[in-house]
Structure formats: C-alpha cells, structure tokens
Design a protein around this motif. Structure first.
Motif, mmCIF file in Angstrom:
data_model
loop_
_atom_site.group_PDB
_atom_site.id
_atom_site.type_symbol
_atom_site.label_atom_id
_atom_site.label_comp_id
_atom_site.label_asym_id
_atom_site.label_seq_id
_atom_site.Cartn_x
_atom_site.Cartn_y
_atom_site.Cartn_z
ATOM 1 N N LEU A 136 -21.871 -26.743 29.189
ATOM 2 C CA LEU A 136 -22.797 -27.775 28.730
ATOM 3 C C LEU A 136 -22.775 -27.820 27.214
ATOM 4 C CD1 LEU A 136 -25.851 -26.846 30.990
ATOM 5 C CD2 LEU A 136 -24.107 -28.600 31.437
ATOM 6 N N HIS A 137 -22.902 -29.030 26.670
ATOM 7 C CA HIS A 137 -22.979 -29.182 25.217
ATOM 8 C C HIS A 137 -24.040 -30.219 24.877
ATOM 9 C CE1 HIS A 137 -22.073 -29.577 21.018
ATOM 10 N NE2 HIS A 137 -21.638 -30.822 21.153
ATOM 11 N N HIS A 191 -21.591 -13.006 23.837
ATOM 12 C CA HIS A 191 -22.599 -13.844 24.475
ATOM 13 C C HIS A 191 -23.995 -13.456 23.998
ATOM 14 C CE1 HIS A 191 -23.422 -10.359 27.065
ATOM 15 N NE2 HIS A 191 -22.108 -10.230 27.102
ATOM 16 N N ARG A 192 -24.928 -14.385 24.163
ATOM 17 C CA ARG A 192 -26.330 -14.127 23.849
ATOM 18 C C ARG A 192 -27.182 -15.006 24.774
ATOM 19 N NH1 ARG A 192 -24.294 -17.083 19.480
ATOM 20 N NH2 ARG A 192 -25.241 -19.142 19.248
ATOM 21 N N ALA A 193 -28.468 -14.766 24.755
ATOM 22 C CA ALA A 193 -29.429 -15.539 25.554
ATOM 23 C C ALA A 193 -28.995 -15.619 27.019
ATOM 24 C CB ALA A 193 -29.638 -16.926 24.954
ATOM 25 N N GLY A 223 -28.403 -22.184 20.858
ATOM 26 C CA GLY A 223 -27.147 -22.777 20.433
ATOM 27 C C GLY A 223 -26.968 -24.171 20.986
ATOM 28 N N MET A 224 -25.756 -24.707 20.804
ATOM 29 C CA MET A 224 -25.435 -26.055 21.275
ATOM 30 C C MET A 224 -24.556 -26.053 22.523
ATOM 31 S SD MET A 224 -24.703 -28.078 17.706
ATOM 32 C CE MET A 224 -23.225 -27.117 17.386
ATOM 33 N N LEU A 225 -23.982 -24.903 22.881
ATOM 34 C CA LEU A 225 -23.128 -24.775 24.054
ATOM 35 C C LEU A 225 -23.744 -23.767 25.012
ATOM 36 C CD1 LEU A 225 -19.703 -24.525 22.225
ATOM 37 C CD2 LEU A 225 -20.398 -26.418 23.687
ATOM 38 N N SER A 267 -26.529 -17.835 33.285
ATOM 39 C CA SER A 267 -26.102 -18.672 32.171
ATOM 40 C C SER A 267 -26.148 -17.847 30.898
ATOM 41 C CB SER A 267 -26.975 -19.928 32.054
ATOM 42 O OG SER A 267 -28.306 -19.587 31.757
ATOM 43 N N TRP A 268 -25.313 -18.235 29.953
ATOM 44 C CA TRP A 268 -25.260 -17.542 28.678
ATOM 45 C C TRP A 268 -24.738 -18.493 27.604
ATOM 46 C CZ3 TRP A 268 -21.847 -16.839 32.636
ATOM 47 C CH2 TRP A 268 -20.490 -17.007 32.367
ATOM 48 N N THR A 269 -25.062 -18.173 26.388
ATOM 49 C CA THR A 269 -24.580 -18.928 25.239
ATOM 50 C C THR A 269 -23.405 -18.175 24.637
ATOM 51 O OG1 THR A 269 -26.755 -19.841 24.808
ATOM 52 C CG2 THR A 269 -25.221 -19.816 22.953
#
Length: 190
Positions: A64-65, A116-118, A75-77, A148-150
């Motif tokens: 996703l973006h 990765h984060r979040a 983030g944006m992604l 899910s992850w950023t």
C-alpha cells in the motif's frame, strides 16, 4: 486540466523490487488485483506453496502507498500479509504455536535484512471437527497469520524473500539446501 495518472516513483520502485525477487521453487507467485479502498496506490501478490506437488499453504502480500502517509503506518508505504496453512492436529493444539508462527515472520524479515517498523498482527490456530453430512471427513487444523509492517529499507526484494521465508516455515518446508527426511509413518510396514 486532467488529473495526473503518473505513479509515484517510491511506489513504482517498491513494486519493481517485489517483481524482481524470485522465490524458491516450491513457492508460486502471481500478481492479483489489489484492494481498491485501503490506499491511493496498491499492488498485490498471491502465493501458493507446494510440497510434494500438493498445495500446503497460501498467502497474499499487499503493498500500500499513500503519499500523505499514515500515523499508524509510521510512513507512506505499508506491507500487509495473510498466510494460511494446513497443520497436523498435534501442532494445532500446541499453545506455543502462535508465538512460533509470529517468530517465523520476524525471523524471515530479519534473516533477509528487510528492515521494518510499526509491525502488528495476529496468529490464529483452529481445529475443526466435522459432523452431520460432513462427518466422513477427518478432523482438520490450520494456522493463519495476518500482519502488516512498514518497510524501513528500500530493498523490497528483501521483504519479498522474508515473506517467502514465512510461507516456507508455515508450510513446513526445510530450509533451502536441506533435504527433508521421509516421514517414517508413511514408510512403516513397507
């Protein structure tokens, strides 16, 4: 003036990275239609994991973006996954299975240096016993991992390989280069 149809470069590069990665031979990937309402831009892959020619696990990976970003994403992604696999009944009853299933995701990403984060998600183990008209079928068990992850790196091939490591672990595939020993129960009495 017409609205721009140009895809943002950061999204195009992420998609190119996902497309460029090649999974191990037991994992078959195909592009599928992404969900339309989760973000302005989306890309999706479906996976089937084969062991001995039989389908033993499936999964989806969605990129996703949102150029505006999301606080929850940090983030944006965002990468989103759903993985499902059939299990032996004994494994499904193990109270440690959810923790182990989650570690397969984290370890897969870490082993491939997919920062990765979040990260967040759930691991669900189910056992089903059939009754009535379905009573002839044996009891069944499965494992589902939703997460899910950023991405904290621009190496989306690493994220794909980390996700494929999750699929392989969930399906019970041996590590690459290791040959699985035959199941002793299937060779008994021969």
């Amino acid at each position: 003036m017409a609205a721009s149809t140009a895809v943002p470069e950061v999204f195009a590069n992420a998609v190119a990275g996902l497309r460029a990665a090649s999974p191990r031979r037991e994992i078959v990937l195909k592009e599928i239609g992404p969900p339309q309402r989760l973000a302005p831009y989306a890309f999706a892959l479906a996976a089937t994991v084969l062991r001995g020619g039989e389908e033993v696990a499936t999964g989806r990976l969605i990129l996703l973006h949102d150029p505006a970003g999301h606080d929850a994403w940090d983030g944006m992604l965002r990468l989103v996954t759903y993985v499902s696999a059939d299990l032996e009944l004994e494994l499904a009853a193990d109270p440690l299975l959810p923790s182990v299933g989650w570690s397969w995701l984290v370890d897969g990403l870490d082993a491939h240096h997919a920062g990765h984060r979040a990260m967040g998600g759930t691991v669900t183990q189910t056992m089903s016993t059939r009754f009535g008209d379905l009573a002839g079928e044996p009891a069944a068990a499965d494992l589902e991992i939703r997460a899910s992850w950023t991405p904290a790196t621009d190496d989306f091939a690493a994220h794909l390989h980390g996700w494929c490591a999750l699929l392989a672990s969930t399906a019970g595939l041996p590590p690459p280069g290791v040959t699985a020993l035959p199941d002793r129960r299937s060779t008994a009495g021969r």
